[in-house]
Scaffold this active site. Sequence first.
Site, PDB file in Angstrom:
ATOM      1  N   ALA A  48       0.633  -0.672  -0.331  1.00 31.14           N
ATOM      2  CA  ALA A  48      -0.040  -0.097   0.309  1.00 31.14           C
ATOM      3  C   ALA A  48       0.993   1.284  -0.238  1.00 31.14           C
ATOM      4  O   ALA A  48       1.725   1.192   0.501  1.00 31.14           O
ATOM      5  CB  ALA A  48      -0.655  -0.352   1.296  1.00 31.14           C
ATOM      6  N   ASP A  49       0.489   1.716  -0.796  1.00 33.44           N
ATOM      7  CA  ASP A  49       1.061   3.544  -0.766  1.00 33.44           C
ATOM      8  C   ASP A  49       0.002   4.468  -0.778  1.00 33.44           C
ATOM      9  O   ASP A  49      -0.835   4.283  -1.612  1.00 33.44           O
ATOM     10  CB  ASP A  49       1.947   3.735  -1.621  1.00 33.44           C
ATOM     11  CG  ASP A  49       2.264   4.808  -2.009  1.00 33.44           C
ATOM     12  OD1 ASP A  49       3.522   4.903  -0.802  1.00 33.44           O
ATOM     13  OD2 ASP A  49       2.592   5.467  -3.028  1.00 33.44           O
TER      14      ASP A  49
END
EC number: 3.6.1.9
Length: 190
Positions: free
Chosen positions: A69-70
Amino acid sequence: MTVRLLLASASPRRRELLSQIGVAFEVKPSAFEERMDPALPPEQLVVQNALGKALNVQKRAPAELILGADTVVVFNRRIYGKPTGPADAGRMLGELQGQWHTVYTGIALVEERRWRVAERATRVKLRAMTPAQIAAYVAGGEPLDKAGSYAIQGLGAALVEQIDGCYSNVVGLSLPLLVDLLAEFDRRVF
């Protein structure tokens, strides 16, 4: 069936969110270098970074389901990642205070040769703040490892005036989006 995965992140917030929905996980921080290419649309940037993190961990655990995730904040077409230090955090908050901005989080799930990516955007308005309020918040240290320099799940919640969209997305992982992606891998949270 309990969902189990590898989390390609050291983020305590993402760990808390996964625990909240009963997902069993092992933390395997990624060595992937996040890219902050301002030429890319933020939607593309966050999914590329999320996928890069997951694929990096897959090299060490090829048969596992891996979550990357970012998260970034965007204001006036400018991308705000994590601050480089207290002065940068103060600058970011000074620019965001009293304004609407957008938080983008990309999610990547990778398992063997299959992968899926998606992103979610949430609009947030921070309250107007005095320079002294910003300095006091920064001095407490909370914003120093957060995209946009605030933590909606911590003391930073007092900075948020309005939110339009998914709360957990602002924390760093859209849970509704994750549940949908997990279902595509035949993993059900409920």
